[in-house]
Design an enzyme around this catalytic site. Structure first.
Site, PDB file in Angstrom:
ATOM      1  N   PHE A  42       0.779  -1.282  -0.021  1.00 51.11           N
ATOM      2  CA  PHE A  42       0.110   0.088   0.048  1.00 51.11           C
ATOM      3  C   PHE A  42       0.852   1.206  -0.072  1.00 51.11           C
ATOM      4  CE2 PHE A  42      -2.432  -3.380   2.202  1.00 51.11           C
ATOM      5  CZ  PHE A  42      -3.619  -3.475   1.370  1.00 51.11           C
ATOM      6  N   ASP A 181      -6.650  -8.134  10.991  1.00 54.75           N
ATOM      7  CA  ASP A 181      -5.279  -8.657  10.196  1.00 54.75           C
ATOM      8  C   ASP A 181      -4.187  -9.005  11.058  1.00 54.75           C
ATOM      9  OD1 ASP A 181      -4.157  -9.342   7.845  1.00 54.75           O
ATOM     10  OD2 ASP A 181      -3.366  -7.236   7.592  1.00 54.75           O
TER      11      ASP A 181
END
Length: 438
Positions: A42, A181
């Site tokens: 990202f 996560d």
């Protein structure tokens, strides 16, 4: 016909920032960038120092930078601002120290954030200033390529990490969020003087609210369009089904990690299941129906850490909206193992950055017999995956460090089983996925 692969969401990576670029945060403080030290799916990570600092060696901070239109850093920034201020974390620790002495919490402090337009391209970016940490545990002690299968040192370390992460998850959950996560690559050791020898849970780009402002929990609803979010090896069944994650989802994700750290590889981490989250979900459902079979698949005929099995049995009984008993998990499962098996004076100091590695203390080898009581499930015991012929939890019965053998390898659901105890808000298996026959 094999399930269609879910297309990956591609996020644009930032261009490289010039050395000494100056960023201005939301309150007007300036930060000077150093070299880039990391890049992910990202964004990028740069060393950073306060603009007026003259230090060239005391590099305590980093800047996480992503293109302005990327979603994960926007989510992470807001979580840090709302939940990670130093005074919030310290107040929580103070309020919980009456039950158990907590020296620190595995949640990093919020430092600064803002947006920045790069002059050379006029592209806009978000940035988050964070404390600098050591190499993540996936690169060090839990690297599957160099994994040393479960032994006394590793087992002790996993118990300690589980306790620390359960405190962190309790904090996150009490703020109304779930992490979603958890994995070794998001767990790092502190390297600053105040956080040396401690671990921290990072990467809040997938956090989400599990309850609304009025304290009402979100309702159970399957949405196949949202299915399989997260890291597929550890994704919870709820997330596989596209259901909004809940507190039990985080416990399940942590459980898969504890198991993987113990053995190096999960049963569904093979070429058969590569890039097929539907098959991964079916494997997880199969093993949650028969947890002893999961232990045997992972540990073969070797002894296995019974605390892992007990942990799976616990979260497998939680209802979708149920609050976990964090203290029971920490004390009756993981800390009980440490007290009665390893008998060590624990200092949270085996996360020592030494070059790019982490050193481990030499702990005593555990005895064969581990006298640990079974964890008692919560009052609400409606499971989200019903298990047939599972042994009853009897907290008075001592446990033996079990060999991974079971007579229930072929246990199947009874014909009238419904995976959800009859309550639609607790079932994790959608109606069209109730049967997964071989």
């Amino acid at each position: 016909m094999p399930a269609k692969k879910k297309p990956k969401i591609l996020h644009k990576l930032p261009e490289k920032f010039p050395a000494n670029e100056i960023l201005t945060d939301l309150v007007g403080n300036k930060w000077k960038l150093g070299v880039q030290i990391g890049i992910g799916g990202f964004g990028a990570i740069y060393l950073a120092i306060p603009h007026l600092s003259q230090s060239k060696t005391n590099l305590e901070y980093v800047a996480k930078i992503e293109p302005f239109n990327n979603g994960p850093l926007f989510t992470e920034m807001h979580f840090y601002q709302r939940c990670c201020k130093r005074e919030q974390i310290e107040e929580w620790i103070h309020n919980h120290n009456s039950v158990r002495k907590i020296l620190s919490l595995a949640i990093p402090y919020y430092i600064a954030c803002g947006s920045h337009t790069l002059a050379s391209s006029q592209n806009k970016y978000r940035f988050l200033i964070m404390e600098r940490f050591g190499p993540d545990l996936e690169k060090t002690i839990f690297n599957p390529n160099v994994h040393n299968k479960c032994n006394a040192n590793l087992r002790s370390m996993i118990c300690h990490i589980a306790i620390r992460l359960l405190y962190a998850l309790q904090y996150i959950h009490e703020k109304g969020y779930v992490h979603s996560d958890i994995k070794a690559s998001n767990i790092v050791p502190g390297i600053s003087k105040s956080h040396l020898h401690q671990i921290f849970l990072l990467d809040y780009g997938l956090v989400s609210k599990y309850k609304f402002e009025g304290e009402k929990h979100k309702t159970f609803k399957i949405d196949n369009k949202k299915g399989h979010d997260g890291t597929v090896e550890f994704t919870s069944i709820d997330a596989h089904n596209g259901t909004e994650p809940s507190r039990r989802s985080d416990l399940e994700v942590l459980g898969y990690n504890l198991l993987r750290w113990s053995v190096g590889k999960l049963p569904w981490e093979t070429n058969t299941f590569t890039n097929n989250p539907e098959l991964v979900m079916k494997e997880k459902i199969k093993y949650l129906k028969n947890i002893p079979l999961l232990m045997k698949a992972c540990f073969k005929n070797n002894p296995f850490p019974v605390e892992i099995q007990k942990y799976f049995q616990y979260f497998n009984r939680l209802k979708y909206e149920e609050m976990p008993d964090y203290e029971l998990l920490r004390e009756d499962i993981f800390n009980a193992t440490l007290k009665q098996t390893f008998k060590i004076n624990y200092k949270d100091d085996f996360f020592r950055p030494s070059n790019s590695s982490i050193q481990v203390e030499n702990f005593k080898k555990p005895p064969t017999v581990v006298k640990i009581p079974y964890a008692k499930p919560g009052k609400s015991t409606v499971p989200h995956v019903i298990v047939k012929n599972e042994p009853k939890l009897n907290h008075k019965r001592p446990l033996i460090l079990s060999k991974s053998s079971s007579n229930s390898e072929t246990d199947e659901l009874s014909e009238d089983s419904n995976f959800g105890g009859g309550a639609p808000s607790t079932s994790r298996i959608p109606p069209n996925k109730k049967r997964h026959k071989k």
